[in-house]
Design a protein around this motif. Sequence first.
Motif, PDB file in Angstrom:
ATOM      1  N   MET A   1       0.908  -1.086  -0.076  1.00  0.00           N
ATOM      2  CA  MET A   1      -0.105   0.065  -0.066  1.00  0.00           C
ATOM      3  C   MET A   1       0.874   1.295  -0.315  1.00  0.00           C
ATOM      4  O   MET A   1       1.764   1.228   0.663  1.00  0.00           O
ATOM      5  N   TYR A   2       0.354   2.267  -0.914  1.00  0.00           N
ATOM      6  CA  TYR A   2       1.213   3.372  -0.742  1.00  0.00           C
ATOM      7  C   TYR A   2       1.263   4.191   0.296  1.00  0.00           C
ATOM      8  O   TYR A   2       0.376   4.239   1.203  1.00  0.00           O
ATOM      9  N   ALA A   3       2.524   4.519   0.829  1.00  0.00           N
ATOM     10  CA  ALA A   3       2.699   5.389   2.137  1.00  0.00           C
ATOM     11  C   ALA A   3       2.908   6.800   1.930  1.00  0.00           C
ATOM     12  O   ALA A   3       3.710   7.156   1.257  1.00  0.00           O
ATOM     13  N   LEU A   4       1.955   7.607   2.366  1.00  0.00           N
ATOM     14  CA  LEU A   4       1.939   9.190   2.294  1.00  0.00           C
ATOM     15  C   LEU A   4       3.262   9.498   2.981  1.00  0.00           C
ATOM     16  O   LEU A   4       3.669   8.981   4.099  1.00  0.00           O
ATOM     17  N   SER A   5       3.518  10.748   2.500  1.00  0.00           N
ATOM     18  CA  SER A   5       4.763  11.316   3.311  1.00  0.00           C
ATOM     19  C   SER A   5       4.158  11.898   4.510  1.00  0.00           C
ATOM     20  O   SER A   5       3.024  12.017   4.823  1.00  0.00           O
ATOM     21  N   GLU A   6       5.115  12.630   5.563  1.00  0.00           N
ATOM     22  CA  GLU A   6       4.501  13.030   6.670  1.00  0.00           C
ATOM     23  C   GLU A   6       3.552  14.369   6.304  1.00  0.00           C
ATOM     24  O   GLU A   6       2.584  14.439   6.991  1.00  0.00           O
ATOM     25  N   LYS A   7       4.011  14.975   5.287  1.00  0.00           N
ATOM     26  CA  LYS A   7       3.029  16.214   4.905  1.00  0.00           C
ATOM     27  C   LYS A   7       1.891  15.722   4.481  1.00  0.00           C
ATOM     28  O   LYS A   7       0.699  16.265   4.855  1.00  0.00           O
ATOM     29  N   GLY A   8       1.808  14.663   3.583  1.00  0.00           N
ATOM     30  CA  GLY A   8       0.598  14.096   3.213  1.00  0.00           C
ATOM     31  C   GLY A   8      -0.522  13.548   4.210  1.00  0.00           C
ATOM     32  O   GLY A   8      -1.508  13.688   4.163  1.00  0.00           O
ATOM     33  N   GLU A   9       0.416  12.745   5.308  1.00  0.00           N
ATOM     34  CA  GLU A   9      -0.622  12.255   6.452  1.00  0.00           C
ATOM     35  C   GLU A   9      -1.102  13.517   7.174  1.00  0.00           C
ATOM     36  O   GLU A   9      -2.213  13.569   7.567  1.00  0.00           O
ATOM     37  N   ARG A  10      -0.450  14.738   7.424  1.00  0.00           N
ATOM     38  CA  ARG A  10      -1.001  15.928   7.994  1.00  0.00           C
ATOM     39  C   ARG A  10      -2.225  16.322   7.315  1.00  0.00           C
ATOM     40  O   ARG A  10      -3.141  16.686   7.787  1.00  0.00           O
ATOM     41  N   ILE A  11      -2.270  16.449   5.941  1.00  0.00           N
ATOM     42  CA  ILE A  11      -2.889  16.975   5.129  1.00  0.00           C
ATOM     43  C   ILE A  11      -4.293  16.139   5.159  1.00  0.00           C
ATOM     44  O   ILE A  11      -5.491  16.563   5.317  1.00  0.00           O
ATOM     45  N   ARG A  12      -4.326  14.860   5.094  1.00  0.00           N
ATOM     46  CA  ARG A  12      -5.322  13.704   5.265  1.00  0.00           C
ATOM     47  C   ARG A  12      -5.913  13.948   6.626  1.00  0.00           C
ATOM     48  O   ARG A  12      -7.229  13.885   6.605  1.00  0.00           O
ATOM     49  N   ALA A  13      -5.083  13.911   7.469  1.00  0.00           N
ATOM     50  CA  ALA A  13      -5.771  14.377   8.878  1.00  0.00           C
ATOM     51  C   ALA A  13      -6.449  15.609   9.156  1.00  0.00           C
ATOM     52  O   ALA A  13      -7.629  15.648   9.820  1.00  0.00           O
ATOM     53  N   MET A  14      -6.030  16.605   8.419  1.00  0.00           N
ATOM     54  CA  MET A  14      -6.791  17.821   8.549  1.00  0.00           C
ATOM     55  C   MET A  14      -8.184  17.717   7.890  1.00  0.00           C
ATOM     56  O   MET A  14      -9.156  18.377   8.414  1.00  0.00           O
ATOM     57  N   PHE A  15      -8.156  17.041   6.586  1.00  0.00           N
ATOM     58  CA  PHE A  15      -9.576  16.861   6.049  1.00  0.00           C
ATOM     59  C   PHE A  15     -10.337  16.106   6.684  1.00  0.00           C
ATOM     60  O   PHE A  15     -11.428  16.264   6.474  1.00  0.00           O
ATOM     61  N   GLY A  16      -9.797  15.096   7.231  1.00  0.00           N
ATOM     62  CA  GLY A  16     -10.841  14.298   8.127  1.00  0.00           C
ATOM     63  C   GLY A  16     -11.311  14.773   9.273  1.00  0.00           C
ATOM     64  O   GLY A  16     -12.501  14.807   9.698  1.00  0.00           O
ATOM     65  N   SER A  17     -10.699  15.753   9.787  1.00  0.00           N
ATOM     66  CA  SER A  17     -11.264  16.498  10.832  1.00  0.00           C
ATOM     67  C   SER A  17     -12.281  17.679  10.557  1.00  0.00           C
ATOM     68  O   SER A  17     -13.186  18.002  11.180  1.00  0.00           O
ATOM     69  N   ILE A  18     -12.436  18.180   9.334  1.00  0.00           N
ATOM     70  CA  ILE A  18     -13.395  19.017   8.749  1.00  0.00           C
ATOM     71  C   ILE A  18     -14.254  18.505   7.864  1.00  0.00           C
ATOM     72  O   ILE A  18     -15.409  19.063   7.442  1.00  0.00           O
ATOM     73  N   ALA A  19     -14.239  17.057   7.628  1.00  0.00           N
ATOM     74  CA  ALA A  19     -15.170  16.270   6.851  1.00  0.00           C
ATOM     75  C   ALA A  19     -16.665  16.719   7.215  1.00  0.00           C
ATOM     76  O   ALA A  19     -17.541  17.063   6.077  1.00  0.00           O
ATOM     77  N   PRO A  20     -17.135  16.650   8.280  1.00  0.00           N
ATOM     78  CA  PRO A  20     -18.435  16.852   8.542  1.00  0.00           C
ATOM     79  C   PRO A  20     -19.152  18.294   8.100  1.00  0.00           C
ATOM     80  O   PRO A  20     -20.390  18.266   7.838  1.00  0.00           O
ATOM     81  N   ARG A  21     -18.227  19.361   8.134  1.00  0.00           N
ATOM     82  CA  ARG A  21     -18.717  20.327   7.724  1.00  0.00           C
ATOM     83  C   ARG A  21     -18.104  21.090   6.152  1.00  0.00           C
ATOM     84  O   ARG A  21     -18.258  22.088   5.910  1.00  0.00           O
ATOM     85  N   TYR A  22     -17.601  20.150   5.658  1.00  0.00           N
ATOM     86  CA  TYR A  22     -16.906  20.660   4.365  1.00  0.00           C
ATOM     87  C   TYR A  22     -17.932  21.051   3.362  1.00  0.00           C
ATOM     88  O   TYR A  22     -17.419  21.969   2.797  1.00  0.00           O
ATOM     89  N   ASP A  23     -18.800  20.309   2.979  1.00  0.00           N
ATOM     90  CA  ASP A  23     -19.917  20.841   1.923  1.00  0.00           C
ATOM     91  C   ASP A  23     -20.448  22.034   2.474  1.00  0.00           C
ATOM     92  O   ASP A  23     -20.428  22.767   1.507  1.00  0.00           O
ATOM     93  N   PHE A  24     -20.973  22.380   3.707  1.00  0.00           N
ATOM     94  CA  PHE A  24     -21.489  23.590   4.073  1.00  0.00           C
ATOM     95  C   PHE A  24     -20.568  24.590   3.896  1.00  0.00           C
ATOM     96  O   PHE A  24     -20.972  25.530   3.352  1.00  0.00           O
ATOM     97  N   LEU A  25     -19.274  24.663   4.272  1.00  0.00           N
ATOM     98  CA  LEU A  25     -18.319  25.520   4.215  1.00  0.00           C
ATOM     99  C   LEU A  25     -18.139  25.797   2.590  1.00  0.00           C
ATOM    100  O   LEU A  25     -17.684  27.107   2.406  1.00  0.00           O
ATOM    101  N   ASN A  26     -17.958  24.963   1.941  1.00  0.00           N
ATOM    102  CA  ASN A  26     -17.728  25.220   0.504  1.00  0.00           C
ATOM    103  C   ASN A  26     -18.715  26.080  -0.166  1.00  0.00           C
ATOM    104  O   ASN A  26     -18.376  27.084  -0.748  1.00  0.00           O
TER     105      ASN A  26
END
Length: 238
Positions: A1-26
């Motif tokens: 499985m592809y391993a994200l870089s440390e930066k990629g993991e931070r970005i993924r975690a950030m999007f995971g944290s805002i997912a519930p409000r993502y559509d509304f805020l867009n």
Amino acid sequence: MYALSEKGERIRAMFGSIAPRYDFLNRLLSLGIDRRWRRFAVGKIGVSGSGKVLDVATGTGDVALEIASQTAPSLEIVGIDFCKEMVDLGKVKVAGSRFAGRISLQVAPCEDIPFPDQTFDAATISFGIRNVVDRPAGLAEMHRVLKGGGRVVILEFSTPTLPVFKQLYHFYFLKVLPKIGGMFSRMSAYQYLPDSVLEFPSRDEFKGMMSQVGFQNVQHFDLTGGIATVYLGVKKAS
């Protein structure tokens, strides 16, 4: 499985944290204009009748649903995203739509698309390529899975070219947007957004990157004074 870089993991975690409000805020932060941008981008995929389209960085499935609404019932849409929280929300949204039988979503990064060569008739990525840490690898993967003659359509935020509009845009993007986003979600995520846009390559630099991985007839279309840009490239016919 592809391993994200440390930066990629931070970005993924950030999007995971805002997912519930993502559509509304867009919708809120773009004043609803993002819907028009997506419609325009999807109109450029150039697939009619049956076929298969890949939507990379599908998020909660907005573009996948737009593709379904603009294409024939025989067309299949596959969405991938590196953020499971986004994909889970997208699956619920798709299941409740009239296009449920045509769209499938799964977790996968742009840099490691889990499909064989020449699988898709077109590929899209909307507001996601700037979050791909290794952009050349991501572009090369989209090129790989396209059939000969297939198009890639990339929608991304840009910096306006008109000086006065550019100043107003930067004020909203750098000063206002993070504060509004912070009222409903994590402010750090909406500070990341303008930073990532300002760090993104120029239009010509990005088109050069697309050409380097093999895309031909590369062109761009500025939308709403250059706030967003659609990039189009074609894979050489087999």
